[in-house]
Design a protein around this motif. Structure first.
Motif, PDB file in Angstrom:
ATOM      1  N   ARG A  85      43.009  30.316  36.493  1.00 40.69           N
ATOM      2  CA  ARG A  85      43.676  31.528  36.022  1.00 40.69           C
ATOM      3  C   ARG A  85      43.922  31.453  34.508  1.00 40.69           C
ATOM      4  NH1 ARG A  85      48.386  34.637  35.798  1.00 40.69           N
ATOM      5  NH2 ARG A  85      48.262  36.559  37.025  1.00 40.69           N
ATOM      6  N   HIS A  86      44.352  30.283  34.061  1.00 34.64           N
ATOM      7  CA  HIS A  86      44.589  30.076  32.622  1.00 34.64           C
ATOM      8  C   HIS A  86      43.278  30.199  31.848  1.00 34.64           C
ATOM      9  CE1 HIS A  86      46.354  28.490  28.955  1.00 34.64           C
ATOM     10  NE2 HIS A  86      45.392  27.582  28.905  1.00 34.64           N
ATOM     11  N   LEU A  87      42.220  29.606  32.381  1.00 35.73           N
ATOM     12  CA  LEU A  87      40.910  29.669  31.724  1.00 35.73           C
ATOM     13  C   LEU A  87      40.432  31.108  31.589  1.00 35.73           C
ATOM     14  CD1 LEU A  87      38.233  28.359  30.698  1.00 35.73           C
ATOM     15  CD2 LEU A  87      37.546  28.179  33.103  1.00 35.73           C
ATOM     16  N   LYS A  89      42.183  33.881  31.558  1.00 37.56           N
ATOM     17  CA  LYS A  89      43.018  34.628  30.612  1.00 37.56           C
ATOM     18  C   LYS A  89      42.723  34.219  29.169  1.00 37.56           C
ATOM     19  CE  LYS A  89      47.321  35.637  31.297  1.00 37.56           C
ATOM     20  NZ  LYS A  89      48.771  35.532  31.574  1.00 37.56           N
ATOM     21  N   LYS A  90      42.739  32.920  28.932  1.00 43.22           N
ATOM     22  CA  LYS A  90      42.544  32.405  27.573  1.00 43.22           C
ATOM     23  C   LYS A  90      41.166  32.759  27.038  1.00 43.22           C
ATOM     24  CE  LYS A  90      42.631  28.089  24.910  1.00 43.22           C
ATOM     25  NZ  LYS A  90      42.765  26.610  24.986  1.00 43.22           N
ATOM     26  N   GLY A  91      40.148  32.697  27.920  1.00 41.28           N
ATOM     27  CA  GLY A  91      38.779  32.966  27.486  1.00 41.28           C
ATOM     28  C   GLY A  91      38.398  34.426  27.460  1.00 41.28           C
ATOM     29  N   ASN A  92      39.324  35.292  27.849  1.00 46.80           N
ATOM     30  CA  ASN A  92      39.055  36.729  27.869  1.00 46.80           C
ATOM     31  C   ASN A  92      37.798  37.059  28.665  1.00 46.80           C
ATOM     32  OD1 ASN A  92      39.668  39.413  27.228  1.00 46.80           O
ATOM     33  ND2 ASN A  92      38.346  39.384  25.412  1.00 46.80           N
ATOM     34  N   PHE A  93      37.664  36.409  29.817  1.00 47.51           N
ATOM     35  CA  PHE A  93      36.526  36.684  30.696  1.00 47.51           C
ATOM     36  C   PHE A  93      36.705  38.038  31.367  1.00 47.51           C
ATOM     37  CE2 PHE A  93      36.334  32.084  30.294  1.00 47.51           C
ATOM     38  CZ  PHE A  93      34.971  31.861  30.146  1.00 47.51           C
ATOM     39  N   ARG A  94      35.550  38.668  31.657  1.00 48.47           N
ATOM     40  CA  ARG A  94      35.601  40.012  32.233  1.00 48.47           C
ATOM     41  C   ARG A  94      35.244  40.012  33.714  1.00 48.47           C
ATOM     42  NH1 ARG A  94      34.666  43.368  27.674  1.00 48.47           N
ATOM     43  NH2 ARG A  94      34.572  45.194  29.025  1.00 48.47           N
ATOM     44  N   GLY A  95      34.802  38.857  34.225  1.00 46.40           N
ATOM     45  CA  GLY A  95      34.462  38.788  35.636  1.00 46.40           C
ATOM     46  C   GLY A  95      33.967  37.404  36.006  1.00 46.40           C
ATOM     47  N   VAL A  96      33.739  37.213  37.310  1.00 46.94           N
ATOM     48  CA  VAL A  96      33.303  35.930  37.856  1.00 46.94           C
ATOM     49  C   VAL A  96      32.110  36.160  38.771  1.00 46.94           C
ATOM     50  CG1 VAL A  96      33.929  34.039  39.427  1.00 46.94           C
ATOM     51  CG2 VAL A  96      35.571  34.821  37.706  1.00 46.94           C
ATOM     52  N   PHE A  97      31.132  35.284  38.643  1.00 46.41           N
ATOM     53  CA  PHE A  97      30.019  35.229  39.595  1.00 46.41           C
ATOM     54  C   PHE A  97      30.040  33.850  40.245  1.00 46.41           C
ATOM     55  CE2 PHE A  97      25.490  33.907  40.280  1.00 46.41           C
ATOM     56  CZ  PHE A  97      25.280  34.672  41.419  1.00 46.41           C
ATOM     57  N   THR A  98      29.957  33.815  41.581  1.00 45.56           N
ATOM     58  CA  THR A  98      29.994  32.537  42.284  1.00 45.56           C
ATOM     59  C   THR A  98      28.973  32.521  43.411  1.00 45.56           C
ATOM     60  OG1 THR A  98      31.403  30.979  43.504  1.00 45.56           O
ATOM     61  CG2 THR A  98      31.869  33.327  43.801  1.00 45.56           C
ATOM     62  N   THR A  99      28.493  31.329  43.718  1.00 49.54           N
ATOM     63  CA  THR A  99      27.527  31.170  44.806  1.00 49.54           C
ATOM     64  C   THR A  99      28.162  30.495  46.008  1.00 49.54           C
ATOM     65  OG1 THR A  99      26.742  29.162  43.679  1.00 49.54           O
ATOM     66  CG2 THR A  99      25.471  31.181  43.353  1.00 49.54           C
ATOM     67  N   ALA A 110      41.928  33.451  41.614  1.00 46.69           N
ATOM     68  CA  ALA A 110      42.399  33.568  40.232  1.00 46.69           C
ATOM     69  C   ALA A 110      41.897  34.852  39.596  1.00 46.69           C
ATOM     70  CB  ALA A 110      41.938  32.351  39.423  1.00 46.69           C
ATOM     71  N   ALA A 111      40.635  35.169  39.800  1.00 47.80           N
ATOM     72  CA  ALA A 111      40.077  36.382  39.200  1.00 47.80           C
ATOM     73  C   ALA A 111      40.751  37.635  39.752  1.00 47.80           C
ATOM     74  CB  ALA A 111      38.567  36.435  39.454  1.00 47.80           C
ATOM     75  N   ARG A 112      40.912  37.705  41.062  1.00 44.03           N
ATOM     76  CA  ARG A 112      41.509  38.897  41.650  1.00 44.03           C
ATOM     77  C   ARG A 112      42.980  39.049  41.265  1.00 44.03           C
ATOM     78  NH1 ARG A 112      39.464  42.284  41.477  1.00 44.03           N
ATOM     79  NH2 ARG A 112      40.255  43.463  43.259  1.00 44.03           N
ATOM     80  N   SER A 113      43.688  37.912  41.070  1.00 43.03           N
ATOM     81  CA  SER A 113      45.090  37.996  40.651  1.00 43.03           C
ATOM     82  C   SER A 113      45.221  38.597  39.254  1.00 43.03           C
ATOM     83  CB  SER A 113      45.734  36.608  40.680  1.00 43.03           C
ATOM     84  OG  SER A 113      45.286  35.801  39.603  1.00 43.03           O
ATOM     85  N   LEU A 114      44.125  38.533  38.496  1.00 43.68           N
ATOM     86  CA  LEU A 114      44.111  39.105  37.142  1.00 43.68           C
ATOM     87  C   LEU A 114      43.409  40.459  37.101  1.00 43.68           C
ATOM     88  CD1 LEU A 114      43.185  35.840  35.195  1.00 43.68           C
ATOM     89  CD2 LEU A 114      45.408  37.003  35.177  1.00 43.68           C
ATOM     90  N   GLY A 115      43.004  40.946  38.273  1.00 42.70           N
ATOM     91  CA  GLY A 115      42.337  42.240  38.330  1.00 42.70           C
ATOM     92  C   GLY A 115      40.886  42.203  37.881  1.00 42.70           C
ATOM     93  N   LEU A 116      40.279  41.005  37.864  1.00 42.45           N
ATOM     94  CA  LEU A 116      38.893  40.873  37.428  1.00 42.45           C
ATOM     95  C   LEU A 116      37.944  40.979  38.621  1.00 42.45           C
ATOM     96  CD1 LEU A 116      39.256  37.860  34.948  1.00 42.45           C
ATOM     97  CD2 LEU A 116      39.188  40.311  34.400  1.00 42.45           C
TER      98      LEU A 116
END
Length: 354
Positions: A85-87, A89-99, A110-116
């Motif tokens: 979650r910290h990563l 926020k700090k990195g200003n990421f706009r989304g996550v891709f995972t396999t 973490a992504a969904r808790s930030l609305g990403l």
């Protein structure tokens, strides 16, 4: 004035089955600024290209019975969730891709808790537990097999196939070892787990194949105590081989486990196969994968418990002596091969992560 690239975090760890599709997808996202989330001391340290900064978290799967060990895993999970979650926020990421896999859980939460938004790719015909539990949390779940759809009734799914390394879509370079041009070639792929049982069957059956003029290229893995038992002029053994695209393109027939990544590579190269699912894979998911190929006519499937060296030897020999059958199986792979999977996933990510 140039536009700042969109920042995307890719969470993929552990095995080639998780990493290779993620890397292939990343190669189609050159317009994104990509960073990687992995686990210490896993394959990602070797395989993830240097242009993607690698962040690691200490997290593991819930495979054991509840107890003190489970408490430790939960503590690690909570800590990793805070770190991701910290990563983000700090990195200003706009989304996550995972396999998928256990690294996907903290990344998704973490992504969904930030609305990403999160795009998840599931390569297996039977989705893993993380995919089944967290797929509904994701914007979209890209599937390797249509057979996976019924297991994800609450998730938004789209069948995209499984991305393969770019060299599988090109004319391959010559092999780095000698094979005659005019001989049938059997390629044996035991997989990173459970290769020993397949290896034993193959070594016992191989003399019949040699007598028929076939050559055997045997990828034994590095955990086989009997690797030196068989020696023959038509037998080439090695733990692994890097250019699997070239090897599968040269193969007359493959004898293989049924991991989703390997099956995708067999389909892309139109390689007929005899599949022996790893019986101890999580929830027997390799059997589900193999059934897709068997039902399409692209492979023959045998459960390890039912297979003897005599049976394997005779089935391979039958196929070597049946070129029309092999040709039909090769043509059938087209029904399960999606050659532009990485491009489809890349386009999906561009639509969602903005």
């Amino acid at each position: 004035m140039s536009q700042t690239p969109i920042r995307l975090l890719i969470a993929a760890s552990g095995t080639g089955g998780h990493l290779f599709p993620a890397i292939a997808t990343a190669e189609n996202l050159s317009d994104f600024k990509i960073e990687w989330l992995g686990v210490p001391d896993r394959l990602e340290r070797e395989l993830v290209p240097s242009q993607y900064p690698l962040h690691t978290i200490s997290v593991e799967g819930f495979q054991q019975r509840p107890g003190l060990g489970t408490l430790k895993i939960l503590v690690k999970f909570a800590r990793s969730l805070v770190q991701v979650r910290h990563l983000l926020k700090k990195g200003n990421f706009r989304g996550v891709f995972t396999t998928g896999g256990y690294i996907a859980a903290p990344a998704i939460i973490a992504a969904r808790s930030l609305g990403l938004p999160v795009i998840l790719h599931e390569s297996n015909a039977l989705p893993g537990k993380v995919t089944r539990n967290f797929g509904p949390w994701c914007h979209t779940v890209g599937l390797g097999f249509e057979a996976a759809i019924p297991y994800l009734p609450r998730a938004h799914t789209v069948v995209v196939g499984t991305p393969v390394r770019s060299n599988f879509l090109q004319t391959s370079a010559p092999l780095s070892f000698f094979l005659p041009d005019d001989v049938p070639v059997i390629v044996v792929v035991g997989g990173s787990q459970g290769a020993v049982s397949v290896n034993k069957l193959v070594r016992e059956a191989a003399p019949t194949w040699f007598a028929a003029g076939a050559w055997v290229v045997h990828l034994t893995g590095n955990n086989d105590p009997d690797v030196e038992v068989l020696n023959h002029p038509q037998y080439i053994k090695m733990p692994f081989y890097n250019d699997m695209a070239a090897l599968f393109q040269r193969a007359t027939l493959a004898v293989s486990r049924a991991g989703a990544g390997t099956l995708t590579e067999l389909a892309i190269t139109h390689t007929p196969s005899i599949l022996i699912p790893y019986p101890f894979a999580a929830e027997d998911h390799q059997t589900y994968n193999a059934k897709v190929f068997a039902e399409a006519g692209a492979a023959w499937m045998f459960q390890q418990k039912d297979l003897t060296a005599d049976l394997l030897g005779s089935k391979v020999l039958y196929l070597l002596q049946s070129p029309e059958q092999l040709q039909q199986m090769a043509q059938a792979t087209a029904s399960v091969a999606i050659t532009n999977s990485a491009e489809q996933l890349g386009d999906l990510i561009r639509k969602v992560v903005v």
